[in-house]
Design a protein around this motif. Structure first.
Motif, PDB file in Angstrom:
ATOM      1  N   GLU A 121     -16.214  -6.838  10.057  1.00  0.00           N
ATOM      2  CA  GLU A 121     -14.891  -7.078   9.703  1.00  0.00           C
ATOM      3  C   GLU A 121     -15.274  -7.739  11.005  1.00  0.00           C
ATOM      4  O   GLU A 121     -15.284  -7.490  11.963  1.00  0.00           O
ATOM      5  CB  GLU A 121     -13.654  -5.910   9.870  1.00  0.00           C
ATOM      6  CG  GLU A 121     -14.139  -5.831   8.422  1.00  0.00           C
ATOM      7  CD  GLU A 121     -13.162  -4.187   8.796  1.00  0.00           C
ATOM      8  OE1 GLU A 121     -11.914  -4.329   9.022  1.00  0.00           O
ATOM      9  OE2 GLU A 121     -12.595  -3.436   7.259  1.00  0.00           O
ATOM     10  N   ALA A 221      -7.198  -1.866   6.258  1.00  0.00           N
ATOM     11  CA  ALA A 221      -8.331  -2.440   5.897  1.00  0.00           C
ATOM     12  C   ALA A 221      -8.224  -4.156   5.074  1.00  0.00           C
ATOM     13  O   ALA A 221      -7.845  -5.301   4.956  1.00  0.00           O
ATOM     14  CB  ALA A 221      -9.520  -2.201   5.282  1.00  0.00           C
ATOM     15  N   SER A 233     -11.015  -7.430   1.599  1.00  0.00           N
ATOM     16  CA  SER A 233     -11.783  -6.307   1.413  1.00  0.00           C
ATOM     17  C   SER A 233     -11.848  -5.816   0.407  1.00  0.00           C
ATOM     18  O   SER A 233     -12.473  -5.993  -0.843  1.00  0.00           O
ATOM     19  CB  SER A 233     -10.024  -5.418   1.415  1.00  0.00           C
ATOM     20  OG  SER A 233      -9.295  -5.107   0.788  1.00  0.00           O
TER      21      SER A 233
END
Length: 333
Positions: A121, A221, A233
């Protein structure tokens, strides 16, 4: 000074890196390649691969992985799985990659896509336990005999009557003799356990609407991916897997819990929220054991039919296709 806990070793390992190093790729090449393209060029010139270069850096911490992993998991097998995932992680910071991998090792899960995943991420590597990882830790508790997680399709036969005694309260017969297309879309996800004592847990059932509510309310997320427009995600790319995982996670309210499983839930939630996933040593954390014991008491109480106050889903039996009626949507929280 000796480092007595894994948390101390992670802190030491992740703070000893040069402050100027921003990514694993840069660290792996000792800052000789400042961009991924240059790293690829350098690795190819040396006859190697970018993942091999990054793995060579991680090999420096082999002893840390060996200490973190349970005795039944070979360090070489763990690092082989890491090697396969590295191409997508070279732009992560080395501290986050090392911590996420050591967290994964601490729980004895291999990042193979089934038990766990290390996800990028931005520049942060995040440890994400998958459904099979939760199942693995449930078995290790010694209190669970078997775990069942499934998805019900529209054409399947199923019955759920929570007021009936187990195991008559729930049955699922997949329509395996028809094509995947004819089975129709998934309409429900479920999870339950048979205890080592022979008792069966409450059945957790989630509709698609339930799963979407869980996603929207609890998954940071998912919201970050939505807001950024990346839509990358796991809720975006593997909705059904996350649906099933959500049903499995809700079992923690009705099955015996171990301190290690409590710690896994906390690490999973921290990663989803974008927070640091602290490496716990559950045997040393009395509060985690207390939470596990409390969950165990709830699990024992849940076996009493009087404690179940869920709205029953309707009974559905197989019918000739032209006369099959759709079931009403129901919810078991």
């Amino acid at each position: 000074m000796s480092l007595s806990t894994l948390k101390d070793r992670v802190r030491a390992a992740t703070t000893e890196q040069p402050a100027a190093v921003a990514t694993v790729s840069a660290l792996a090449e000792d800052a000789k390649a400042s961009t991924p393209e240059q790293l690829h060029t350098s690795a190819q010139a040396e006859g190697g691969d970018i993942a091999d270069v990054a793995l060579a850096w991680l090999e420096r911490y082999r002893n840390e992985f060996t200490r973190a992993l349970p005795s039944h998991i070979d360090t070489a097998a763990f690092l082989a799985a890491v090697r396969a995932a590295l191409p997508g992680l070279i732009n992560c910071t080395p501290a986050s990659l090392l911590q996420s991998l050591l967290t994964c090792a601490r729980f004895g899960l291999i990042p193979d896509g089934r038990h766990a995943v290390i996800k990028r991420e931005g520049k942060t590597a995040v440890f994400v336990p998958m459904a099979q990882g939760y199942v693995e830790l449930m078995y290790r508790s010694g209190r669970v005999g078997s775990v069942h997680v499934g998805m019900i399709h529209e054409a399947d036969e199923w019955v759920y009557e929570p007021t009936a005694p187990a195991p008559l309260d729930f049955t699922h017969k997949p329509a395996l003799t028809v094509s995947k297309k004819d089975r129709g879309p998934v309409i429900l996800a479920y999870a339950f356990c048979w205890m080592a004592s022979g008792a069966r847990s409450q059945v957790v059932i989630l509709t698609r609407e339930d799963a979407e509510e869980i996603r929207d309310e609890y998954s940071s997320a998912y919201r970050r991916a939505q807001d950024s427009g990346a839509n990358d995600s796991f809720w975006h790319t593997d909705f059904n897997k996350m649906w099933a995982k959500s049903a499995l996670r809700r079992l923690h309210k009705v099955v015996p819990m171990s301190a290690e499983l409590v710690a896994l839930l906390k690490a999973d939630e921290a990663g989803d929220a974008g927070q640091v996933q602290i490496v716990h040593a559950p045997a040393e954390d009395a509060h985690l054991q207390a939470e596990a014991d409390e969950a165990h008491e709830r699990a024992e109480e849940s076996q009493d039919p009087k404690e179940t106050r869920t709205r029953p889903l309707p009974r559905k039996r197989s019918q000739p296709r032209r006369t099959t009626r759709k079931s009403r949507k129901g919810t078991c929280r």
